[in-house]
Design a protein around this motif. Sequence first.
Motif, PDB file in Angstrom:
ATOM      1  N   ASP A 103       0.798  -1.231   0.000  1.00  0.00           N
ATOM      2  CA  ASP A 103       0.000   0.000   0.000  1.00  0.00           C
ATOM      3  C   ASP A 103       0.834   1.285   0.000  1.00  0.00           C
ATOM      4  N   TYR A 104       1.892   1.294   0.788  1.00  0.00           N
ATOM      5  CA  TYR A 104       2.640   2.537   0.957  1.00  0.00           C
ATOM      6  C   TYR A 104       4.138   2.239   1.051  1.00  0.00           C
ATOM      7  N   PRO A 105       4.748   1.761  -0.024  1.00  0.00           N
ATOM      8  CA  PRO A 105       6.184   1.453   0.034  1.00  0.00           C
ATOM      9  C   PRO A 105       7.026   2.734   0.059  1.00  0.00           C
ATOM     10  N   LEU A 106       8.001   2.730   0.954  1.00  0.00           N
ATOM     11  CA  LEU A 106       8.924   3.857   1.059  1.00  0.00           C
ATOM     12  C   LEU A 106      10.344   3.368   0.807  1.00  0.00           C
ATOM     13  N   ASN A 107      11.104   4.115   0.042  1.00  0.00           N
ATOM     14  CA  ASN A 107      12.497   3.789  -0.186  1.00  0.00           C
ATOM     15  C   ASN A 107      13.317   4.617   0.790  1.00  0.00           C
ATOM     16  N   VAL A 108      13.722   4.011   1.877  1.00  0.00           N
ATOM     17  CA  VAL A 108      14.481   4.705   2.908  1.00  0.00           C
ATOM     18  C   VAL A 108      15.890   4.145   2.925  1.00  0.00           C
ATOM     19  N   GLY A 109      16.820   4.826   2.352  1.00  0.00           N
ATOM     20  CA  GLY A 109      18.218   4.412   2.354  1.00  0.00           C
ATOM     21  C   GLY A 109      18.468   3.121   1.610  1.00  0.00           C
ATOM     22  N   GLY A 110      17.644   2.771   0.663  1.00  0.00           N
ATOM     23  CA  GLY A 110      17.845   1.564  -0.122  1.00  0.00           C
ATOM     24  C   GLY A 110      17.454   0.280   0.597  1.00  0.00           C
ATOM     25  N   ARG A 111      16.814   0.375   1.766  1.00  0.00           N
ATOM     26  CA  ARG A 111      16.396  -0.833   2.497  1.00  0.00           C
ATOM     27  C   ARG A 111      15.162  -1.440   1.827  1.00  0.00           C
ATOM     28  N   PRO A 112      14.971  -2.754   1.993  1.00  0.00           N
ATOM     29  CA  PRO A 112      13.790  -3.377   1.385  1.00  0.00           C
ATOM     30  C   PRO A 112      12.501  -2.900   2.070  1.00  0.00           C
ATOM     31  N   ALA A 113      11.429  -2.893   1.335  1.00  0.00           N
ATOM     32  CA  ALA A 113      10.135  -2.468   1.893  1.00  0.00           C
ATOM     33  C   ALA A 113       9.618  -3.465   2.917  1.00  0.00           C
ATOM     34  N   ALA A 114       9.868  -4.742   2.659  1.00  0.00           N
ATOM     35  CA  ALA A 114       9.426  -5.780   3.587  1.00  0.00           C
ATOM     36  C   ALA A 114      10.582  -6.122   4.524  1.00  0.00           C
ATOM     37  N   SER A 115      10.695  -5.396   5.615  1.00  0.00           N
ATOM     38  CA  SER A 115      11.767  -5.602   6.579  1.00  0.00           C
ATOM     39  C   SER A 115      11.267  -6.514   7.697  1.00  0.00           C
ATOM     40  N   TRP A 116      11.416  -7.813   7.485  1.00  0.00           N
ATOM     41  CA  TRP A 116      10.858  -8.793   8.416  1.00  0.00           C
ATOM     42  C   TRP A 116      11.373  -8.643   9.843  1.00  0.00           C
ATOM     43  N   PRO A 117      12.647  -8.348  10.093  1.00  0.00           N
ATOM     44  CA  PRO A 117      13.072  -8.184  11.492  1.00  0.00           C
ATOM     45  C   PRO A 117      12.302  -7.081  12.219  1.00  0.00           C
ATOM     46  N   ALA A 118      11.910  -6.042  11.516  1.00  0.00           N
ATOM     47  CA  ALA A 118      11.136  -4.977  12.153  1.00  0.00           C
ATOM     48  C   ALA A 118       9.685  -5.399  12.382  1.00  0.00           C
ATOM     49  N   PHE A 119       9.212  -6.366  11.623  1.00  0.00           N
ATOM     50  CA  PHE A 119       7.824  -6.809  11.756  1.00  0.00           C
ATOM     51  C   PHE A 119       7.630  -7.784  12.925  1.00  0.00           C
ATOM     52  N   LEU A 120       8.688  -8.426  13.382  1.00  0.00           N
ATOM     53  CA  LEU A 120       8.543  -9.495  14.376  1.00  0.00           C
ATOM     54  C   LEU A 120       8.074  -9.024  15.760  1.00  0.00           C
ATOM     55  N   PRO A 121       8.651  -7.983  16.376  1.00  0.00           N
ATOM     56  CA  PRO A 121       8.188  -7.618  17.727  1.00  0.00           C
ATOM     57  C   PRO A 121       6.687  -7.330  17.817  1.00  0.00           C
ATOM     58  N   PRO A 122       6.104  -6.523  16.928  1.00  0.00           N
ATOM     59  CA  PRO A 122       4.649  -6.331  17.039  1.00  0.00           C
ATOM     60  C   PRO A 122       3.865  -7.618  16.787  1.00  0.00           C
ATOM     61  N   ALA A 123       4.359  -8.460  15.882  1.00  0.00           N
ATOM     62  CA  ALA A 123       3.657  -9.714  15.597  1.00  0.00           C
ATOM     63  C   ALA A 123       3.668 -10.626  16.818  1.00  0.00           C
ATOM     64  N   VAL A 124       4.793 -10.687  17.524  1.00  0.00           N
ATOM     65  CA  VAL A 124       4.862 -11.514  18.736  1.00  0.00           C
ATOM     66  C   VAL A 124       3.903 -10.978  19.789  1.00  0.00           C
ATOM     67  N   GLU A 125       3.854  -9.690  19.964  1.00  0.00           N
ATOM     68  CA  GLU A 125       2.951  -9.093  20.952  1.00  0.00           C
ATOM     69  C   GLU A 125       1.489  -9.406  20.640  1.00  0.00           C
ATOM     70  N   VAL A 126       1.104  -9.264  19.395  1.00  0.00           N
ATOM     71  CA  VAL A 126      -0.289  -9.530  19.010  1.00  0.00           C
ATOM     72  C   VAL A 126      -0.581 -11.027  19.112  1.00  0.00           C
ATOM     73  N   THR A 127       0.402 -11.881  18.817  1.00  0.00           N
ATOM     74  CA  THR A 127       0.230 -13.324  18.971  1.00  0.00           C
ATOM     75  C   THR A 127      -0.107 -13.663  20.416  1.00  0.00           C
ATOM     76  N   ILE A 128       0.675 -13.133  21.339  1.00  0.00           N
ATOM     77  CA  ILE A 128       0.440 -13.401  22.758  1.00  0.00           C
ATOM     78  C   ILE A 128      -0.911 -12.840  23.199  1.00  0.00           C
ATOM     79  N   LEU A 129      -1.204 -11.629  22.786  1.00  0.00           N
ATOM     80  CA  LEU A 129      -2.464 -10.995  23.172  1.00  0.00           C
ATOM     81  C   LEU A 129      -3.668 -11.803  22.706  1.00  0.00           C
ATOM     82  N   LEU A 130      -3.698 -12.193  21.439  1.00  0.00           N
ATOM     83  CA  LEU A 130      -4.861 -12.928  20.934  1.00  0.00           C
ATOM     84  C   LEU A 130      -4.919 -14.359  21.456  1.00  0.00           C
ATOM     85  N   ALA A 131      -3.768 -14.971  21.736  1.00  0.00           N
ATOM     86  CA  ALA A 131      -3.784 -16.317  22.325  1.00  0.00           C
ATOM     87  C   ALA A 131      -4.418 -16.272  23.714  1.00  0.00           C
TER      88      ALA A 131
END
Length: 175
Positions: free
Chosen positions: A79-107
């Motif tokens: 939806d909203y890809p940003l080119n910040v310093g040539g980094r990939p748009a899908a930065s999986w390491p940055a996605f993990l902490p919120p995903a873990v939190e929501v996993t625990i919350l919904l479980a």
Amino acid sequence: MSVHGRLMQVRDAHALAGAIDALHGLGYTRIEAFSPYAVDGLVEKLGPPPKRIPLAALVGGLAGGIGMLWLQYHSAAVDYPLNVGGRPAASWPAFLPPAVEVTILLAVLAGYVVYLASSRLPKLYRPEFNVEWFEEASRDGFLLLIRADDPRWEARQVAEDVAALEPMRHAEVPA
């Protein structure tokens, strides 16, 4: 008149456990116990707890984690890809902490909701409250309820079986 079950009062926790064993021996399966304090082994005697809670927690956790990863990926890479310093748009390491939190919350949330549903809570009114001496379960009474939805339920036979156990008193619980 519809009937909810038959309530009986016994002397102490030992008599309560013995009455549960005797009723199970007679084939009754839908039995509930009320006591003023936790009685060791009572839960095991009444039957195994529902096994739906761990499954609900697993499904809730998986849905939360996968849903959060998808949401982050979709918003950052599609939806909203940003080119910040040539980094990939899908930065999986940055996605993990919120995903873990929501996993625990919904479980936890899914497990709690299924726990309440399997415990038939919240329930502010129960037909047993209509029995005059039911309030003794919170002071010094040990009570057993044979529910009318038991497959072996037959009002006259249940009354005879309960009387054979020699309780302090017993009564039919109107629905």
